[in-house]
Design a protein around this motif. Structure first.
Motif, PDB file in Angstrom:
ATOM      1  N   ILE A  61      50.335  36.305  37.573  1.00 28.27           N
ATOM      2  CA  ILE A  61      50.863  35.170  36.822  1.00 28.27           C
ATOM      3  C   ILE A  61      50.116  35.035  35.506  1.00 28.27           C
ATOM      4  CG2 ILE A  61      51.155  32.672  36.833  1.00 28.27           C
ATOM      5  CD1 ILE A  61      51.530  32.846  39.865  1.00 28.27           C
ATOM      6  N   THR A  62      50.851  35.127  34.410  1.00 24.41           N
ATOM      7  CA  THR A  62      50.307  34.997  33.064  1.00 24.41           C
ATOM      8  C   THR A  62      51.174  34.014  32.286  1.00 24.41           C
ATOM      9  OG1 THR A  62      51.602  36.896  32.311  1.00 24.41           O
ATOM     10  CG2 THR A  62      49.348  37.339  33.070  1.00 24.41           C
ATOM     11  N   PRO A  63      50.705  33.536  31.127  1.00 20.36           N
ATOM     12  CA  PRO A  63      51.507  32.593  30.348  1.00 20.36           C
ATOM     13  C   PRO A  63      52.930  33.088  30.114  1.00 20.36           C
ATOM     14  CG  PRO A  63      49.290  32.663  29.479  1.00 20.36           C
ATOM     15  CD  PRO A  63      49.357  33.729  30.542  1.00 20.36           C
ATOM     16  N   GLY A  64      53.874  32.156  30.291  1.00 18.66           N
ATOM     17  CA  GLY A  64      55.290  32.477  30.220  1.00 18.66           C
ATOM     18  C   GLY A  64      55.955  32.450  31.578  1.00 18.66           C
ATOM     19  N   PHE A  65      55.145  32.517  32.653  1.00 20.64           N
ATOM     20  CA  PHE A  65      55.678  32.468  34.014  1.00 20.64           C
ATOM     21  C   PHE A  65      56.307  31.104  34.265  1.00 20.64           C
ATOM     22  CE2 PHE A  65      55.389  31.631  38.538  1.00 20.64           C
ATOM     23  CZ  PHE A  65      55.783  32.825  39.117  1.00 20.64           C
ATOM     24  N   ARG A  66      57.449  31.090  34.938  1.00 17.48           N
ATOM     25  CA  ARG A  66      58.099  29.838  35.285  1.00 17.48           C
ATOM     26  C   ARG A  66      57.772  29.469  36.720  1.00 17.48           C
ATOM     27  NH1 ARG A  66      64.570  28.339  35.704  1.00 17.48           N
ATOM     28  NH2 ARG A  66      64.261  26.091  35.965  1.00 17.48           N
ATOM     29  N   THR A 102      42.022  37.374  36.068  1.00 16.33           N
ATOM     30  CA  THR A 102      43.415  37.085  36.392  1.00 16.33           C
ATOM     31  C   THR A 102      43.592  35.623  36.795  1.00 16.33           C
ATOM     32  OG1 THR A 102      43.123  37.789  38.696  1.00 16.33           O
ATOM     33  CG2 THR A 102      43.850  39.464  37.110  1.00 16.33           C
ATOM     34  N   LEU A 103      42.548  35.005  37.331  1.00 17.39           N
ATOM     35  CA  LEU A 103      42.650  33.609  37.745  1.00 17.39           C
ATOM     36  C   LEU A 103      42.633  32.667  36.548  1.00 17.39           C
ATOM     37  CD1 LEU A 103      40.447  33.626  40.960  1.00 17.39           C
ATOM     38  CD2 LEU A 103      42.890  34.057  40.695  1.00 17.39           C
ATOM     39  N   PHE A 104      41.846  32.980  35.518  1.00 21.02           N
ATOM     40  CA  PHE A 104      41.905  32.159  34.309  1.00 21.02           C
ATOM     41  C   PHE A 104      43.261  32.338  33.614  1.00 21.02           C
ATOM     42  CE2 PHE A 104      40.855  31.292  29.749  1.00 21.02           C
ATOM     43  CZ  PHE A 104      40.669  29.926  29.908  1.00 21.02           C
ATOM     44  N   MET A 105      43.834  33.531  33.711  1.00 19.37           N
ATOM     45  CA  MET A 105      45.179  33.738  33.181  1.00 19.37           C
ATOM     46  C   MET A 105      46.195  32.876  33.923  1.00 19.37           C
ATOM     47  SD  MET A 105      44.974  37.861  32.711  1.00 19.37           S
ATOM     48  CE  MET A 105      43.658  38.573  31.702  1.00 19.37           C
ATOM     49  N   LEU A 106      46.028  32.778  35.251  1.00 16.41           N
ATOM     50  CA  LEU A 106      46.952  31.969  36.051  1.00 16.41           C
ATOM     51  C   LEU A 106      46.888  30.500  35.651  1.00 16.41           C
ATOM     52  CD1 LEU A 106      47.480  32.209  39.882  1.00 16.41           C
ATOM     53  CD2 LEU A 106      47.161  30.007  38.785  1.00 16.41           C
ATOM     54  N   VAL A 107      45.683  29.933  35.561  1.00 19.41           N
ATOM     55  CA  VAL A 107      45.599  28.512  35.200  1.00 19.41           C
ATOM     56  C   VAL A 107      46.083  28.274  33.780  1.00 19.41           C
ATOM     57  CG1 VAL A 107      43.768  28.061  36.868  1.00 19.41           C
ATOM     58  CG2 VAL A 107      43.144  28.641  34.515  1.00 19.41           C
ATOM     59  N   SER A 108      45.932  29.276  32.900  1.00 16.36           N
ATOM     60  CA  SER A 108      46.441  29.156  31.538  1.00 16.36           C
ATOM     61  C   SER A 108      47.961  29.174  31.528  1.00 16.36           C
ATOM     62  CB  SER A 108      45.894  30.292  30.664  1.00 16.36           C
ATOM     63  OG  SER A 108      44.483  30.223  30.576  1.00 16.36           O
ATOM     64  N   ALA A 109      48.555  29.918  32.454  1.00 14.58           N
ATOM     65  CA  ALA A 109      50.010  29.894  32.593  1.00 14.58           C
ATOM     66  C   ALA A 109      50.471  28.546  33.122  1.00 14.58           C
ATOM     67  CB  ALA A 109      50.460  31.010  33.530  1.00 14.58           C
TER      68      ALA A 109
END
Length: 359
Positions: free
Chosen positions: A290-295, A312-319
């Motif tokens: 899950i990265t930014p742009g995920f719905r 990858t977890l910081f990417m998820l919370v950023s998404a």
């Protein structure tokens, strides 16, 4: 996206080496996109959550999956150690070996703490970056009990590099609702809950539903790609059963919010719902990235600890709450002395709107 967009500087002294005592006394940063941050504490969940909401927790139980022992090859013995990270079948695990260069296919291993008969295995496969496949003589529940007897808690590297494993970690690094053996890393957001707090939330009609995702050691592996499009996500086994799905869907239909306790619960929920928008039962491996742009289709609020830069977890919370929002939130947490990572403080993140939400 470039991985460098998810970088930040964290002072070493903010990495928590032990949990807060009691565990529900930790701090809680409340993040609502577009609003000021709120500095609160875990017991404030009693005012932040609403009757009708549903907490979804990950009930995986951490196995003490760090094993040490010897490799036997004829009369030659060599000390080796392993961190189990993914179960293959009843008798087989994938593991990270140290030092992997000492191992050959079919090598016999005797693993244990020296207090009982050793746990015997053989090297059944070798992969890249120190990964091996171990086939044990025992299997199933017998193997699980032997691992518990011989192994040590697999503390994350940012803790294990700073102190040895302690007896208290057997309790500290386990949620109070852990039930299903299989994880080699804790779902750390859940470490903040006590039986008392869960009962108080239940008394105000906040339901708790259990799902299972066996967290693997891959969660600690650094990103090797420079761009998120080139990253290969590790897979983990999870399950959401029919009865749980029906109860969560009923709460949602009645207007309750879904609060995922931890990124593991969120990843499993969104795996089970992202194809159709409706939450359905799921059992199997998920490698959702899950990265930014995920719905997001199911989770409204995420309770999660503070994560590593470029992870990858910081990417998820950023998404979930927006990259700019999370960069600002982490800067606020650092400036205000929040404790980071597995044994650290927590955050309560509200989902940022997605352009397709009203479509």
């Amino acid at each position: 996206m470039r991985v460098t967009e998810f970088d930040f500087d964290l002072p070493e002294d903010l990495i928590a080496l032990h949990p807060a005592e009691p565990r529900d006394s930790a701090r809680l940063l409340v993040v609502r996109p577009g609003e000021p941050f709120a500095d609160q504490h875990i017991p404030d969940l009693k005012t932040l959550l609403r009757p009708g909401d549903v907490l979804v927790v990950n009930d995986t139980r951490v196995l003490p999956a760090e094993l040490k022992g010897v490799r036997l090859r004829g009369d030659v013995r060599a000390n080796v150690s392993f961190n189990l990270h993914k179960r293959v079948d009843a008798k087989t695990w994938r593991a990270f070996a140290r030092p992997a260069k000492k191992l050959h296919l079919l090598d016999r291993l005797e693993l244990g703490n020296g207090e009982a008969e050793p746990l015997v295995a053989r090297v059944a496969g070798k992969g890249d970056t120190g990964e091996v496949t171990l086939e044990f003589e025992l299997g199933g529940a017998q193997l699980d009990e032997a691992i518990k007897s011989h192994g040590a808690m697999p503390l994350p590297p940012y803790i294990g590099a700073k102190r040895p494993v302690e007896e208290r970690d057997k309790v500290d690094y386990q949620t109070v609702y852990a039930a299903e053996d299989g994880a080699v890393a804790a779902p750390t957001a859940g470490l903040h809950f006590t039986e008392k707090l869960l009962q108080e939330l239940a008394n105000m009609d906040v339901a708790m539903e259990r799902v299972t995702l066996h967290v693997g050691a891959g969660t600690f592996l650094p990103m090797k790609a420079d761009d998120t499009d080139d990253h290969v996500m590790h897979s983990e086994w999870g399950e959401i059963d029919q009865a749980t799905v029906e109860r969560i869907n009923a709460r949602r239909k009645a207007g309750g919010r879904v609060i995922a306790v931890g990124t593991t619960s969120l990843r499993l929920l969104e795996t089970a719902s992202r194809a159709t928008g409706e939450l359905k039962p799921f059992m199997g491996d998920t490698d959702i990235f899950i990265t930014p742009g995920f719905r997001f289709r199911t989770v409204d609020v995420l309770m999660t600890n503070f994560h590593l830069p470029k992870s990858t977890l910081f990417m998820l919370v950023s998404a979930f709450s927006g990259l700019d929002t999370m960069k600002a939130a982490y800067a606020h947490a650092i400036a205000n002395g929040y404790r980071f990572y597995s044994y650290g403080d927590s955050s309560l993140l509200h989902r940022a709107p997605h352009p397709e939400d009203d479509a």
